[in-house]
Design a protein around this motif. Structure first.
Motif, PDB file in Angstrom:
ATOM      1  N   CYS A  78       0.830  -1.305   0.071  1.00 27.53           N
ATOM      2  CA  CYS A  78       0.057  -0.114   0.335  1.00 27.53           C
ATOM      3  C   CYS A  78       0.819   1.216  -0.032  1.00 27.53           C
ATOM      4  N   ILE A 106       2.634   2.472   2.165  1.00 29.19           N
ATOM      5  CA  ILE A 106       2.705   2.984   3.338  1.00 29.19           C
ATOM      6  C   ILE A 106       3.911   3.061   4.113  1.00 29.19           C
ATOM      7  N   ASN A 107       4.714   4.135   4.554  1.00 31.98           N
ATOM      8  CA  ASN A 107       5.906   4.285   5.338  1.00 31.98           C
ATOM      9  C   ASN A 107       5.951   5.302   6.341  1.00 31.98           C
TER      10      ASN A 107
END
Lengths: 357, 225
Positions: A67, A69-70
């Motif tokens: 996705c 996301i970080n």
């Protein structure tokens, strides 16, 4: 607290490849140096980025390669305590303690400076610079600083390795006390099995970048008894001693244990190796060992080439190790009664009583 | 022997150019040093070479390149001309010459200090909720303070002595762009100027000594802790 780690990270010739879910308030990561513990810390806290995988903290994704996301470290709210305290040298103790607190949203704050300083015995040091503090004081400031940031997870990366033995075992109760009192779940990382047993309730064992076991520290200690040169380490909390015939009699489990002099005239935590306990079927009439304890056998377990005997000594547990042949010869079975002989010199003090250090 | 008003002007102009150049260069030097010390990006080596080039290039070459850039027909000069901004042959040109020539010294000092910062301090700050800019302001900046001070004093001293690049883009106009070294040059090449030249040289030496003394004191204190 529930933490899901699905991580892959290649660093030169080293590959960290993990897939595990940890739950509980006191998690341990155990492994020798080079097993990937520090890499795990840096991936979890967002200081470096995995090649692929997911990190979920209480269901919230901190990292997800699919996705994209970080979350950056400052948004993960995972506070770190390092081996080398890492205090800001240009800030005094008070400013160090408040560094994370001031950056934490007011609604999330759970603890106040005065309370943390009091619990950690830092109230008198607030105006000092880190360079004027002792090793134990610095580590307490680092701990207080992390706690005041009200993290969702406190990661302690070998926090005791830079301290000497006595200090190490005296600081452990504070690590636990602070986390419990302020309700902060923690991940404790260490290569010391004794530290692990004192700190963690669940342990992930790493070796060469992979997970080899997920168990309780007690299970881990028993498993390693057969291969460890030190055997199984019994940890005994002994009370205030009195002198007797050149020895010291420490109260333990409703009776007294005799220890040789030089053990210190104060209560404390002691270790006793499973190798230093001799089992006798009947009461030996004359024996040089100063401690002769009647015990009930609770259970037997195999570990490598050894057999571990779990003893019940007036309600307190004690682990002794014997070779399987001896177990047969002595007809040791669960429920049988037996005498445990321990030399007065077999005990080793780990720490003084829990006063400030 | 007394200073003529023009000599006094030269001394004051040198001080003004040096101070303004230091104030302009300091934030730029801090950013450049940060990029070199902490940045991980392609072309870092190229940037490093570019920042250090004025250290080895003859100042006259730097001055000439700046003249091409900032001159009325130059790419930057053309942009500034309609705005009514003229740089060359003003004291601002002397500032620019000083900034470019002294930049490597400044960056080097700050970068050394930054590279001495324990990376765990930065990591700890991030984990405690500080964003990248916050870390720069509250951890990196205060901990490179001595590098900043040492670098600025070196830079200021270098700026007081700037000659080659200055004479090309600022010229040697008494009272306007004539700094201390340029005035000395004038006196030394005129028939009866030796006395004044020597006097101005002494002023130069004293200024340089004071600045170097300051620089050493800062470095000593750094070693002391």
């Amino acid at each position: 607290m529930e933490l899901t780690l699905q991580l892959r990270k290649q660093q030169g010739g080293f590959l960290l490849d993990l897939d595990l879910t940890l739950s509980g308030e006191r998690i341990g990561i155990f492994g020798p140096s080079g097993s990937g513990k520090s890499t795990l810390v840096s991936l979890l806290s967002g200081l470096s980025c995995p090649d692929a995988g997911r990190v979920l903290l209480n269901g919230q994704p901190l990292f997800d390669s699919r996705c994209r996301i970080n979350l950056p470290p400052e948004q993960r709210r995972i506070a770190l305590v390092f081996q080398q305290h890492a205090l800001f040298p240009h800030l005094n103790v008070r400013q160090n303690l408040l560094y994370g607190y001031r950056r934490c949203p007011a609604a999330e704050r759970r603890v106040e400076l005065d309370e943390v300083a009091a619990v950690l015995g830092l109230s008198a040091l607030l105006k000092q610079l880190p360079e004027t503090l002792s090793g134990g004081e610095r580590q307490r400031v680092a701990l207080g600083r992390a706690v005041l940031a009200a993290p969702r997870l406190l990661v302690m990366d070998e926090p005791l390795s830079a301290l000497d033995d006595d200090l190490r075992y005296r600081i452990i109760p504070y690590l636990k006390l602070v986390a419990e009192r302020f309700k902060i779940p923690f991940m404790f990382i260490s290569h010391s099995l004794v530290e692990m047993r004192l700190m963690a309730e669940q342990v992930a064992v790493l070796d060469k970048g992979a997970l080899t076991a997920l168990q309780t520290p007690e299970e881990l200690a028993r498993l390693r008894m057969g291969t460890s040169p030190a055997g199984y380490i019994n940890l005994l909390e002994l009370g205030q001693p009195r002198a007797e015939h050149g020895l010291l009699a420490f109260p333990w489990a409703g009776r007294e244990l005799l220890l040789s002099g030089g053990s210190g005239h104060e209560p404390g935590l002691f270790e006793l190796s499973s190798k230093d306990i001799i089992l006798c079927k009947r009461h030996p009439e004359a024996i040089s060992a100063r401690n002769l304890l009647p015990c009930t056998v609770r259970a037997l377990f195999g570990s490598g080439s050894k057999t571990g005997v779990e003893l019940d000594c007036n309600g307190a547990p004690l682990i002794a190790e014997i070779v399987p042949a001896a177990a047969q010869e002595l007809q040791i079975t669960p429920g049988s009664t037996i005498w445990a002989a321990i030399k007065a010199s077999a005990f080793r003090r780990l720490s003084s009583p829990c006063t400030f250090f | 022997m007394m200073f003529a008003p023009a000599d006094m002007q030269a001394i004051l102009l040198s001080a003004k150019v040096g101070s303004v150049a230091t104030l302009v260069a300091l934030p730029l030097g801090f950013c450049a040093a940060w990029l070199l010390a902490f940045g991980r990006f392609r072309g870092k080596l190229l940037l490093e070479l570019l920042f250090n080039l004025p250290l080895t290039l003859p100042p006259v070459v730097v001055g000439y390149l700046l003249l091409l850039l900032l001159g009325v027909q130059g790419p930057l000069g053309k942009l500034l001309e309609p705005l009514g901004i003229r740089i060359i042959f003003t004291w601002k040109a002397a500032v620019i010459a000083s900034v470019v020539v002294g930049f490597p010294l400044l960056v080097r000092s700050i970068r050394l200090a930054m590279e001495g910062i324990d990376p765990q301090l930065v990591q700890a700050a991030r984990s405690l909720g500080a964003g990248p800019l916050d870390v720069i302001l509250t951890v990196v900046l205060p901990l490179s303070r001595r590098g900043l001070m040492a670098g600025s004093s070196l830079f200021f001293a270098r700026s007081l002595g700037e000659f080659g690049a200055t004479i090309i883009i600022a010229g040697n106009i008494p009272g306007v762009t004539q700094t201390l070294p340029l005035a000395i040059y004038d006196y030394a090449s005129s028939p009866r100027g030796e006395g004044t030249a020597l006097l101005l040289c002494i002023v130069s030496v004293v200024l340089a000594l004071v600045v170097l003394l300051l620089h050493e004191t800062i470095l000593q204190r750094k070693r002391g802790t």
